[in-house]
Design a protein around this motif. Sequence first.
Motif, mmCIF file in Angstrom:
data_model
loop_
_atom_site.group_PDB
_atom_site.id
_atom_site.type_symbol
_atom_site.label_atom_id
_atom_site.label_comp_id
_atom_site.label_asym_id
_atom_site.label_seq_id
_atom_site.Cartn_x
_atom_site.Cartn_y
_atom_site.Cartn_z
ATOM 1 N N UNK A 1 0.719 -1.145 -0.051
ATOM 2 C CA UNK A 1 0.130 -0.092 0.021
ATOM 3 C C UNK A 1 0.798 1.274 -0.041
ATOM 4 N N UNK A 2 1.805 1.228 0.832
ATOM 5 C CA UNK A 2 2.723 2.313 0.922
ATOM 6 C C UNK A 2 3.436 2.711 -0.417
ATOM 7 N N UNK A 3 4.087 1.498 -0.720
ATOM 8 C CA UNK A 3 4.788 1.846 -2.077
ATOM 9 C C UNK A 3 3.996 1.972 -3.247
ATOM 10 N N UNK A 4 2.704 1.395 -3.425
ATOM 11 C CA UNK A 4 1.660 1.875 -4.450
ATOM 12 C C UNK A 4 1.351 3.447 -4.402
ATOM 13 N N UNK A 5 1.355 3.821 -3.360
ATOM 14 C CA UNK A 5 0.835 5.387 -3.317
ATOM 15 C C UNK A 5 2.176 6.230 -3.220
ATOM 16 N N UNK A 6 2.852 5.970 -2.280
ATOM 17 C CA UNK A 6 3.979 6.876 -2.004
ATOM 18 C C UNK A 6 4.963 7.143 -3.199
ATOM 19 N N UNK A 7 5.288 6.082 -3.785
ATOM 20 C CA UNK A 7 6.058 6.156 -5.182
ATOM 21 C C UNK A 7 5.182 6.044 -6.254
#
Length: 295
Positions: A176-182
């Motif tokens: 979730x973090x990688x999909x949104x943050x980056x």
Amino acid sequence: MNFKEILDARTEEVFHAVEKYLPPVEGHQATVLSAMDYSVRAGGKRLRPMLMEETYRLFGGEGKEIEPFMAAIEMIHTSSLIHDDLPCMDNDTLRRGLPTVWVKFGYDMAVLAGDGLLMYSMETAAKALSMTDRPDLIARCMGILAEKTGIYGMIGGQTADVELSGKPVSREQLDFIYRLKTGALVEASMVIGAILGRADEKEINLVEKMASAIGLAFQIQDDILDVTSNEGVLGKPVLSDEKNHKTTYVTLEGMNKAKQDVERISEEAVSCLHELSGKNQFLEDLIRMLVNREK
């Protein structure tokens, strides 16, 4: 020319397109404008505006309407770096081999410079309205830019990243973090390029899938480099994730699997590219470069 020479030339061309939209450093707010200018001019790969323009070209785009969006996405990305480096976030003092904005201009001006770039990006994107016969497409792209930047995009990912720092993180949460943050800004870049290049809806969906894969591969490679590289090469502190007690793809899956997955995910992105009707060899080479980059 070899790929590196071509990439260096394209990086310079992209920055020239971006810098035309930087606000002049003047007036009573000159200090924050100077901090904004410093941060954008500090260097970097210019990956997001480059991916945007190359996707635009993939679908036959040739106009200037893409340039305000190229500048806007670079401003948004830079604003996120300014805020990431703050003491309340990652507390980093070096970025691209230079003092971070909060170190050079102070904590207060760094916060304002990040906010300033974020808002000025939308003002900049709106300038494309006068450059096209399809203002409806510009409006759609502005909506995508805002969504992929905000709480359902980059800022949403940053929120989860900050809240979970120092805590156990599951693979689902990390994805979730990688999909949104980056990933969200890479998706915005390439989808906007496709829309302004007049791609159809099926093609736009495929571009978004490709961009999502590129964003994930890019972030995993970042995790790898944070462990294996050095400050002189990266231009920023290494072991930053360890310092901030963050779970990364490497700590969760191990170094060998992380390296294998970067290559696999990058190949998935290239497969998506091959399904599209256009051809852009530089874009394919750029995607593959992400697997082997050293900084």
